[in-house]
Write a protein that holds these residues in place. Structure first.
Motif, PDB file in Angstrom:
ATOM      1  N   MET A  32      51.385   7.772  20.218  1.00  0.00           N
ATOM      2  CA  MET A  32      49.199   9.387  20.458  1.00  0.00           C
ATOM      3  C   MET A  32      48.470   8.214  20.508  1.00  0.00           C
ATOM      4  SD  MET A  32      50.070   8.575  16.110  1.00  0.00           S
ATOM      5  CE  MET A  32      51.054   9.073  15.814  1.00  0.00           C
ATOM      6  N   ILE A  33      47.579   8.962  21.262  1.00  0.00           N
ATOM      7  CA  ILE A  33      46.043   8.587  20.806  1.00  0.00           C
ATOM      8  C   ILE A  33      45.279   9.416  19.813  1.00  0.00           C
ATOM      9  CG2 ILE A  33      44.772   8.213  22.847  1.00  0.00           C
ATOM     10  CD1 ILE A  33      46.414   8.071  25.369  1.00  0.00           C
ATOM     11  N   MET A  34      44.347   8.061  19.587  1.00  0.00           N
ATOM     12  CA  MET A  34      43.111   8.815  18.643  1.00  0.00           C
ATOM     13  C   MET A  34      41.843   8.332  18.994  1.00  0.00           C
ATOM     14  SD  MET A  34      43.475  10.481  15.424  1.00  0.00           S
ATOM     15  CE  MET A  34      41.414  10.528  14.129  1.00  0.00           C
ATOM     16  N   THR A  35      41.272   9.809  19.283  1.00  0.00           N
ATOM     17  CA  THR A  35      39.843   9.308  19.394  1.00  0.00           C
ATOM     18  C   THR A  35      39.291   9.776  18.320  1.00  0.00           C
ATOM     19  OG1 THR A  35      39.951   9.462  21.546  1.00  0.00           O
ATOM     20  CG2 THR A  35      38.002   9.256  20.678  1.00  0.00           C
ATOM     21  N   SER A  36      37.965   9.143  17.024  1.00  0.00           N
ATOM     22  CA  SER A  36      37.763   9.588  16.188  1.00  0.00           C
ATOM     23  C   SER A  36      35.951   8.927  15.911  1.00  0.00           C
ATOM     24  CB  SER A  36      38.601   9.286  14.862  1.00  0.00           C
ATOM     25  OG  SER A  36      39.044   8.200  14.597  1.00  0.00           O
ATOM     26  N   ARG A  37      34.918   9.092  14.810  1.00  0.00           N
ATOM     27  CA  ARG A  37      34.702   8.454  15.008  1.00  0.00           C
ATOM     28  C   ARG A  37      32.865   9.123  13.758  1.00  0.00           C
ATOM     29  NH1 ARG A  37      32.489   7.675  20.353  1.00  0.00           N
ATOM     30  NH2 ARG A  37      34.165   6.062  20.151  1.00  0.00           N
ATOM     31  N   SER A  38      32.904   8.358  12.799  1.00  0.00           N
ATOM     32  CA  SER A  38      31.647   9.324  12.119  1.00  0.00           C
ATOM     33  C   SER A  38      30.727   9.102  12.805  1.00  0.00           C
ATOM     34  CB  SER A  38      31.608   8.016  10.723  1.00  0.00           C
ATOM     35  OG  SER A  38      33.058   7.584  10.259  1.00  0.00           O
ATOM     36  N   ARG A  96      35.206  18.220  21.112  1.00  0.00           N
ATOM     37  CA  ARG A  96      34.902  18.373  22.704  1.00  0.00           C
ATOM     38  C   ARG A  96      34.955  16.952  23.512  1.00  0.00           C
ATOM     39  NH1 ARG A  96      31.832  22.791  23.445  1.00  0.00           N
ATOM     40  NH2 ARG A  96      30.078  20.980  24.206  1.00  0.00           N
ATOM     41  N   ALA A  97      34.025  16.396  23.341  1.00  0.00           N
ATOM     42  CA  ALA A  97      33.509  14.897  23.684  1.00  0.00           C
ATOM     43  C   ALA A  97      34.806  13.791  23.659  1.00  0.00           C
ATOM     44  CB  ALA A  97      32.496  13.980  23.303  1.00  0.00           C
ATOM     45  N   HIS A  98      35.833  13.891  22.027  1.00  0.00           N
ATOM     46  CA  HIS A  98      36.672  12.962  21.550  1.00  0.00           C
ATOM     47  C   HIS A  98      38.380  13.708  22.688  1.00  0.00           C
ATOM     48  CE1 HIS A  98      34.328  11.303  19.090  1.00  0.00           C
ATOM     49  NE2 HIS A  98      34.485  12.127  18.103  1.00  0.00           N
ATOM     50  N   ALA A  99      38.438  15.129  22.734  1.00  0.00           N
ATOM     51  CA  ALA A  99      39.382  15.581  23.230  1.00  0.00           C
ATOM     52  C   ALA A  99      39.061  15.316  24.664  1.00  0.00           C
ATOM     53  CB  ALA A  99      39.509  16.916  23.160  1.00  0.00           C
ATOM     54  N   SER A 100      37.992  14.526  25.466  1.00  0.00           N
ATOM     55  CA  SER A 100      37.856  14.577  26.950  1.00  0.00           C
ATOM     56  C   SER A 100      38.067  13.303  27.022  1.00  0.00           C
ATOM     57  CB  SER A 100      36.688  13.959  27.330  1.00  0.00           C
ATOM     58  OG  SER A 100      36.511  15.773  27.185  1.00  0.00           O
ATOM     59  N   ASN A 101      37.950  12.165  26.105  1.00  0.00           N
ATOM     60  CA  ASN A 101      38.059  10.555  25.848  1.00  0.00           C
ATOM     61  C   ASN A 101      39.199  10.408  25.953  1.00  0.00           C
ATOM     62  OD1 ASN A 101      35.701  10.534  26.073  1.00  0.00           O
ATOM     63  ND2 ASN A 101      34.779  10.083  24.344  1.00  0.00           N
ATOM     64  N   SER A 102      39.932  11.227  24.932  1.00  0.00           N
ATOM     65  CA  SER A 102      41.200  10.934  24.567  1.00  0.00           C
ATOM     66  C   SER A 102      42.016  11.571  25.861  1.00  0.00           C
ATOM     67  CB  SER A 102      42.239  11.672  23.227  1.00  0.00           C
ATOM     68  OG  SER A 102      41.238  11.571  21.933  1.00  0.00           O
ATOM     69  N   ALA A 103      41.691  11.926  26.507  1.00  0.00           N
ATOM     70  CA  ALA A 103      42.388  12.785  28.032  1.00  0.00           C
ATOM     71  C   ALA A 103      42.034  11.429  29.469  1.00  0.00           C
ATOM     72  CB  ALA A 103      42.086  14.180  28.566  1.00  0.00           C
ATOM     73  N   LEU A 104      41.172  10.940  29.222  1.00  0.00           N
ATOM     74  CA  LEU A 104      40.687  10.158  29.729  1.00  0.00           C
ATOM     75  C   LEU A 104      42.105   8.480  30.073  1.00  0.00           C
ATOM     76  CD1 LEU A 104      39.390   8.841  32.591  1.00  0.00           C
ATOM     77  CD2 LEU A 104      37.765   8.050  30.546  1.00  0.00           C
ATOM     78  N   ARG A 105      41.907   8.591  28.796  1.00  0.00           N
ATOM     79  CA  ARG A 105      42.836   7.431  27.925  1.00  0.00           C
ATOM     80  C   ARG A 105      44.307   7.762  28.462  1.00  0.00           C
ATOM     81  NH1 ARG A 105      41.270   6.735  21.752  1.00  0.00           N
ATOM     82  NH2 ARG A 105      42.904   5.203  21.855  1.00  0.00           N
ATOM     83  N   LEU A 106      45.651   8.781  28.498  1.00  0.00           N
ATOM     84  CA  LEU A 106      46.194   9.553  28.401  1.00  0.00           C
ATOM     85  C   LEU A 106      46.613   8.746  29.953  1.00  0.00           C
ATOM     86  CD1 LEU A 106      48.011  10.851  27.084  1.00  0.00           C
ATOM     87  CD2 LEU A 106      47.744  13.556  28.188  1.00  0.00           C
ATOM     88  N   ARG A 107      45.499  10.083  30.882  1.00  0.00           N
ATOM     89  CA  ARG A 107      46.002   8.868  31.841  1.00  0.00           C
ATOM     90  C   ARG A 107      46.104   7.910  32.408  1.00  0.00           C
ATOM     91  NH1 ARG A 107      42.001  14.198  32.320  1.00  0.00           N
ATOM     92  NH2 ARG A 107      40.442  12.993  32.589  1.00  0.00           N
ATOM     93  N   GLN A 147      43.511  13.646  17.704  1.00  0.00           N
ATOM     94  CA  GLN A 147      44.281  12.922  18.206  1.00  0.00           C
ATOM     95  C   GLN A 147      45.762  13.453  19.139  1.00  0.00           C
ATOM     96  OE1 GLN A 147      46.671  10.510  15.140  1.00  0.00           O
ATOM     97  NE2 GLN A 147      48.119  11.469  15.023  1.00  0.00           N
ATOM     98  N   LEU A 148      46.245  13.000  20.225  1.00  0.00           N
ATOM     99  CA  LEU A 148      46.989  13.345  21.387  1.00  0.00           C
ATOM    100  C   LEU A 148      48.352  12.641  21.090  1.00  0.00           C
ATOM    101  CD1 LEU A 148      45.582  12.784  24.954  1.00  0.00           C
ATOM    102  CD2 LEU A 148      45.235  14.959  22.845  1.00  0.00           C
TER     103      LEU A 148
END
Length: 431
Positions: free
Chosen positions: A249-255, A271-282, A350-351
């Motif tokens: 899994m890939i998790m991007t979260s932030r306070s 939207r920003a967290h989903a984009s960053n997670s997609a970048l890490r996924l690729r 989280q992906l």
């Protein structure tokens, strides 16, 4: 005999990165703060000498430390990540066997190298890294990873080594002396509770652990501790592929920088967290099958309504396409959203259900993408990644990301992203 292993560790990495482009910080105590400038996550040696501890809240740093020129820095992960990549590129010029262990540490293999000249080779490596990146590193060389960790620690703490220390052999008097003066709690992989149990049994140094019966250690503790003891005896037992698979899994979260009930702000953060997670996924060549979105209020603000909720939605097919992932994450947020004004402190994306891009298996009920659709998606994502790699992160984004939005991190002391932003490049002045 197996070839030696080296551990290369950047000294006070975050603080050292801050000093590369701001030479005035050399000799001054430097402290790097966590997200939202909350607490101390890195210190220079000068800050350590002032008694500033890891995890200390920023507002607890003694005011008198300012008299010593204390410099506070907000975490600048974009800079640190790029500097780490530069160090890795330099290490690859000294050996083809480089395994990153963390952002500031790497294992190096020296298969086929002449061991009689290996220490000199690593001194050259250390000087080259400093010359090419400006970062100081320490190098520990030994027959096993656990011993290399101890050798690296010795190189870092003793200036007389010149930043490089090589353990000649397990039975060498210098190696035995190092093991004898190393507390068991300082051994790589031994946590505080295990150390206390070992000390209660009279095993209080690395040498005592190395001399313990391996089968007894396995019975009383675990196979992991048995491996550690064997490594201290020069038997290589720990491989990098023993580490848990981080691709499930890939998790991007932030306070948030400020708590907020503004839906637009939270949509922008998701939207920003989903984009960053997609970048890490690729980057790891995986596809995701589902997206989970999480919202959380501040548990310490008990006078306000509390909410900690999450939802998982499947993607139409395993994908690494940013637009598909963002769209699904926004749909998930819409389902989570409550009409009453709840003040949120944090969100995350989280992906899940990750599969290797080359090993994808379709479900019998799933509608697959056509080859043309897949090729268009791949080409679009490759173009997106190339533009952001060339011109800086967030050059091309899905939707707007306002720098002054409440969800953006507080970073009052952040330095420039000197190496990745055109408008923040360092300037040169002729004299």
């Amino acid at each position: 005999m197996r070839a030696p292993i080296a551990l290369v560790d950047c000294n006070n990495f975050y603080a050292s990165c801050e000093r590369v482009f701001r030479p005035r910080l050399h000799g001054l105590p430097v402290v790097v703060l966590s997200n939202n400038d909350g607490c101390v996550i890195a210190r220079s040696q000068e800050a350590i000498d002032l008694g500033i501890t890891m995890g200390m809240p920023a507002h607890h740093i003694p005011p008198e430390t300012r008299r010593h020129g204390l410099e506070l820095c907000s975490s600048n992960y974009e800079l640190y990540g790029d500097m780490s990549a530069r160090v890795l590129a330099t290490l690859h010029t000294f050996t083809p066997l480089v395994e990153p262990y963390s952002i500031d540490e790497s294992w190096l293999g020296f298969e086929g190298f002449d061991t009689s000249t290996l220490a000199a080779h690593c001194h050259d490596l250390r000087h080259t890294v400093h010359r090419w990146t400006g970062l100081p590193v320490s190098v520990g060389i030994a027959p096993t990873r656990t011993l290399a960790k101890l050798a690296n620690r010795h190189a870092k703490k003793h200036p007389g080594t010149g930043g490089v220390f090589m353990l000649e052999g397990v039975h060498h008097p210098e190696t035995q002396a190092l093991l004898a003066r190393t507390p068991v709690g300082d051994i790589w992989g031994i946590g505080g509770r295990v150390a206390v149990r070992l000390q209660a049994l009279g095993i209080d140094t690395a040498l005592a652990l190395a001399q313990a019966q391996p089968s007894w250690l396995r019975q009383q503790f675990s196979v992991v501790l048995e491996r550690t003891a064997r490594e201290l005896c020069g038997i290589n037992c720990i491989e990098m592929n023993d580490a848990p698979d981080s691709r499930k899994m890939i998790m991007t979260s932030r306070s948030f920088g400020k708590v907020t009930s503004n839906r637009r702000d939270i949509e922008e953060a998701v939207r920003a967290h989903a984009s960053n997670s997609a970048l890490r996924l690729r980057a790891q060549r995986s596809l995701a099958g589902a997206v989970m979105v999480m919202l959380r209020t501040n548990p310490h603000m008990r006078h306000l309504s509390q909410d900690h909720t999450r939802i998982t939605l499947p993607l139409p097919w395993p994908t690494d396409n940013t637009f598909d992932i963002v769209r699904t994450a926004q749909n998930a947020l819409a389902r989570l959203w409550k009409p009453q004004r709840i003040v949120y402190q944090k969100c995350g994306v989280q992906l899940m259900d990750l599969v290797d891009i080359d090993g994808q298996q379709l479900d019998v009920f799933q509608t697959p993408q056509s080859n043309d659709e897949r090729q268009r998606s791949d080409h679009l994502m490759a173009t997106l990644d190339q533009l952001n790699a060339r011109f800086g992160r967030h050059t091309v984004t899905v939707g707007m990301q306002r720098s002054d939005a409440d969800w953006q991190l507080r970073c009052a002391y952040r330095s420039n992203r000197w190496t990745t932003r055109w408008d923040e490049l360092p300037g040169a002045r002729l004299t």
